[in-house]
Motif scaffolding. Structure first.
Motif, PDB file in Angstrom:
ATOM      1  N   THR A  42     -11.005   6.039  -3.487  1.00  0.00           N
ATOM      2  CA  THR A  42     -10.606   6.159  -4.949  1.00  0.00           C
ATOM      3  C   THR A  42     -10.925   4.934  -5.698  1.00  0.00           C
ATOM      4  OG1 THR A  42      -9.068   8.034  -4.447  1.00  0.00           O
ATOM      5  CG2 THR A  42      -9.202   7.374  -6.843  1.00  0.00           C
ATOM      6  N   ASP A  63      -8.724   2.610  -3.166  1.00  0.00           N
ATOM      7  CA  ASP A  63      -7.806   3.284  -2.543  1.00  0.00           C
ATOM      8  C   ASP A  63      -8.305   3.885  -1.508  1.00  0.00           C
ATOM      9  OD1 ASP A  63      -5.232   1.973  -3.380  1.00  0.00           O
ATOM     10  OD2 ASP A  63      -5.697   2.901  -5.164  1.00  0.00           O
ATOM     11  N   GLY A  64      -7.657   4.157  -0.318  1.00  0.00           N
ATOM     12  CA  GLY A  64      -8.036   5.072   0.546  1.00  0.00           C
ATOM     13  C   GLY A  64      -6.654   5.628   1.325  1.00  0.00           C
ATOM     14  N   GLY A  65      -6.719   5.895   2.593  1.00  0.00           N
ATOM     15  CA  GLY A  65      -5.479   6.457   3.016  1.00  0.00           C
ATOM     16  C   GLY A  65      -4.564   5.013   3.362  1.00  0.00           C
ATOM     17  N   SER A  66      -3.392   5.465   3.967  1.00  0.00           N
ATOM     18  CA  SER A  66      -2.403   4.276   4.163  1.00  0.00           C
ATOM     19  C   SER A  66      -2.908   3.363   5.147  1.00  0.00           C
ATOM     20  CB  SER A  66      -0.988   4.858   4.572  1.00  0.00           C
ATOM     21  OG  SER A  66      -1.285   5.448   5.920  1.00  0.00           O
ATOM     22  N   ALA A 120     -15.241   5.398   3.338  1.00  0.00           N
ATOM     23  CA  ALA A 120     -13.592   5.803   3.931  1.00  0.00           C
ATOM     24  C   ALA A 120     -12.913   4.678   4.100  1.00  0.00           C
ATOM     25  CB  ALA A 120     -13.746   7.189   4.668  1.00  0.00           C
ATOM     26  N   ALA A 147      -8.958   2.902   5.248  1.00  0.00           N
ATOM     27  CA  ALA A 147      -7.446   2.925   5.289  1.00  0.00           C
ATOM     28  C   ALA A 147      -6.776   1.824   4.664  1.00  0.00           C
ATOM     29  CB  ALA A 147      -7.325   3.340   6.689  1.00  0.00           C
ATOM     30  N   THR A 188      -5.728  -0.416   1.091  1.00  0.00           N
ATOM     31  CA  THR A 188      -6.384  -0.929  -0.409  1.00  0.00           C
ATOM     32  C   THR A 188      -7.017  -2.272  -0.572  1.00  0.00           C
ATOM     33  OG1 THR A 188      -4.491   0.302  -1.246  1.00  0.00           O
ATOM     34  CG2 THR A 188      -5.285  -1.394  -2.630  1.00  0.00           C
ATOM     35  N   ASP A 216      -5.597   6.180   9.021  1.00  0.00           N
ATOM     36  CA  ASP A 216      -5.971   7.368   7.884  1.00  0.00           C
ATOM     37  C   ASP A 216      -7.129   6.874   7.141  1.00  0.00           C
ATOM     38  OD1 ASP A 216      -5.452   9.410   6.269  1.00  0.00           O
ATOM     39  OD2 ASP A 216      -3.832   8.645   5.088  1.00  0.00           O
ATOM     40  N   TYR A 217      -8.040   7.241   7.524  1.00  0.00           N
ATOM     41  CA  TYR A 217      -9.377   6.932   6.615  1.00  0.00           C
ATOM     42  C   TYR A 217      -9.623   8.047   5.688  1.00  0.00           C
ATOM     43  CZ  TYR A 217     -10.089   3.118  10.081  1.00  0.00           C
ATOM     44  OH  TYR A 217      -9.608   1.983  10.772  1.00  0.00           O
ATOM     45  N   ARG A 218      -9.617   7.487   4.347  1.00  0.00           N
ATOM     46  CA  ARG A 218     -10.042   8.505   3.380  1.00  0.00           C
ATOM     47  C   ARG A 218     -10.944   7.971   2.251  1.00  0.00           C
ATOM     48  NH1 ARG A 218      -4.302  11.293   1.850  1.00  0.00           N
ATOM     49  NH2 ARG A 218      -3.466  11.416   3.943  1.00  0.00           N
ATOM     50  N   ALA A 219     -11.820   8.889   1.716  1.00  0.00           N
ATOM     51  CA  ALA A 219     -12.704   8.675   0.709  1.00  0.00           C
ATOM     52  C   ALA A 219     -12.043   7.722  -0.489  1.00  0.00           C
ATOM     53  CB  ALA A 219     -13.288   9.948   0.025  1.00  0.00           C
TER      54      ALA A 219
END
Ligand SMILES: [Zn+2]
Length: 318
Positions: free
Chosen positions: A7, A32-35, A67, A69, A71, A2-5
């Motif tokens: 934070t 922090d990104g996705g899980s 991005a 996945a 922390t 779960d790759y996310r931009a």
């Protein structure tokens, strides 16, 4: 995954209180990104080891646009007191019991000042899936990563970090001095895969050491699948076992190294490494020889030595 931009947040973490009533706190960066997994990274346990914080600033630039996945927790300067004092260890006045922060892990909330510091940092470490402790050796130490032998997860981190040398030690003496209380020993004992990176050159920013640090961490984050790209395959690491007997001074005096000996050299058992002289009388005190065949990974160049001090570290190729 779960790759996310990313934070990014920073917080001040209070570690303890000085006798004057002033608080000591450190800055903690959290990406922090996705899980996904949590990786904890710290630098500057020793106040003159500056390439770690410099590498983490560059990592920050890379992570804020990424991005991910999982922390990444980063503490760029864990030992503020030693850093401000520009000393290797914490000035003894702050903690007479434990001047070396890297001998108090996992800390003790009711212990000496530095044990309290470590205990409050340990709360960030204890749930991590991997941990990295960035150090900087002297110019007379081979750049290397350290981990336990026969610990595939830690060896995976070491390989991904990718320095030319990997120094391994047996679980029973997973420590630099046998005390069992280094960050690495404590994390390994808690079941956290962990490496110590010894980048080259303390006391100054060396661009190649900084690059080795940031590239190493970046590739380690790929190996953890925290970053989406496949890890780069690095040149094969030379694996050395840190179980040879160290070469120590049997007499105090001035150590003159053989001019043709340098870190990275393979030496034979009994090979002459240098001589300890009594500087005033010119008397020869000790002919210093290699304890066994292996690669020299550290060498004393700050030549005033006292009896019992380590003059050279030799490691055996695995
Ligand atoms: Zn260090």
């Amino acid at each position: 995954m779960d790759y996310r931009a990313v934070t990014h947040t920073t917080t001040d973490r209070q570690l303890g209180r000085l006798p004057s009533g002033r608080d000591v706190s450190v800055t903690v960066h959290r990406y922090d990104g996705g899980s996904g997994p949590t990786v904890y990274i710290q630098a500057a346990q020793h106040g003159i080891e500056l390439n770690g914080p410099a590498a983490l600033r560059r990592l920050h630039d890379r992570l804020t646009d990424a991005a991910i996945a999982g922390t990444v927790l980063v503490v760029p300067v864990v030992n503020q007191l030693a850093f401000d004092h520009r000393s290797y260890m914490t000035p003894g006045e702050y903690d007479v019991m434990n001047p070396n922060l890297n001998r108090v892990w996992p800390g003790d909330v009711n212990g000496s000042l530095q044990e309290q510091f470590a205990a409050r940092l340990w709360e960030l470490v204890k749930d991590a899936d991997a941990a990295v402790d960035l150090h900087t050796g002297t110019a007379d130490m081979l750049e290397h990563v350290r981990c336990r032998a026969d610990d595939p997860a830690a060896e995976g981190l070491a390989e991904a970090f990718g320095t030319a040398y990997r120094l391994t030690d047996a679980p029973k003496d997973t420590d630099d001095d046998g005390s069992g209380r280094t960050f690495r020993a404590a994390a390994a004992a808690a079941g956290i895969p962990v490496i110590t990176a010894e980048l080259s050159n303390s006391r100054r920013i060396a661009e190649d050491a900084v690059a080795a640090g940031v590239d190493g961490i970046h590739n380690l984050l790929r190996e953890q699948a925290l970053l989406p790209e496949e890890p780069e395959s690095k040149a094969a690491q030379t694996v050395l076992r840190n179980d040879a007997e160290p070469v120590t001074a049997s007499e105090s005096g001035l150590f003159e190294c053989q001019p043709d000996i340098a870190v990275g050299d393979t030496v034979a058992a009994g090979e002459r490494l240098g001589t300890v002289y009594e500087p005033a009388s010119f008397e020869q005190q000790q002919v210093v020889s290699a304890t066994e065949r292996g690669v020299i990974f550290s060498l004393a160049r700050e030549s005033v030595v006292v009896q019992g001090e380590r003059l050279a570290g030799i490691a055996r190729p695995r």
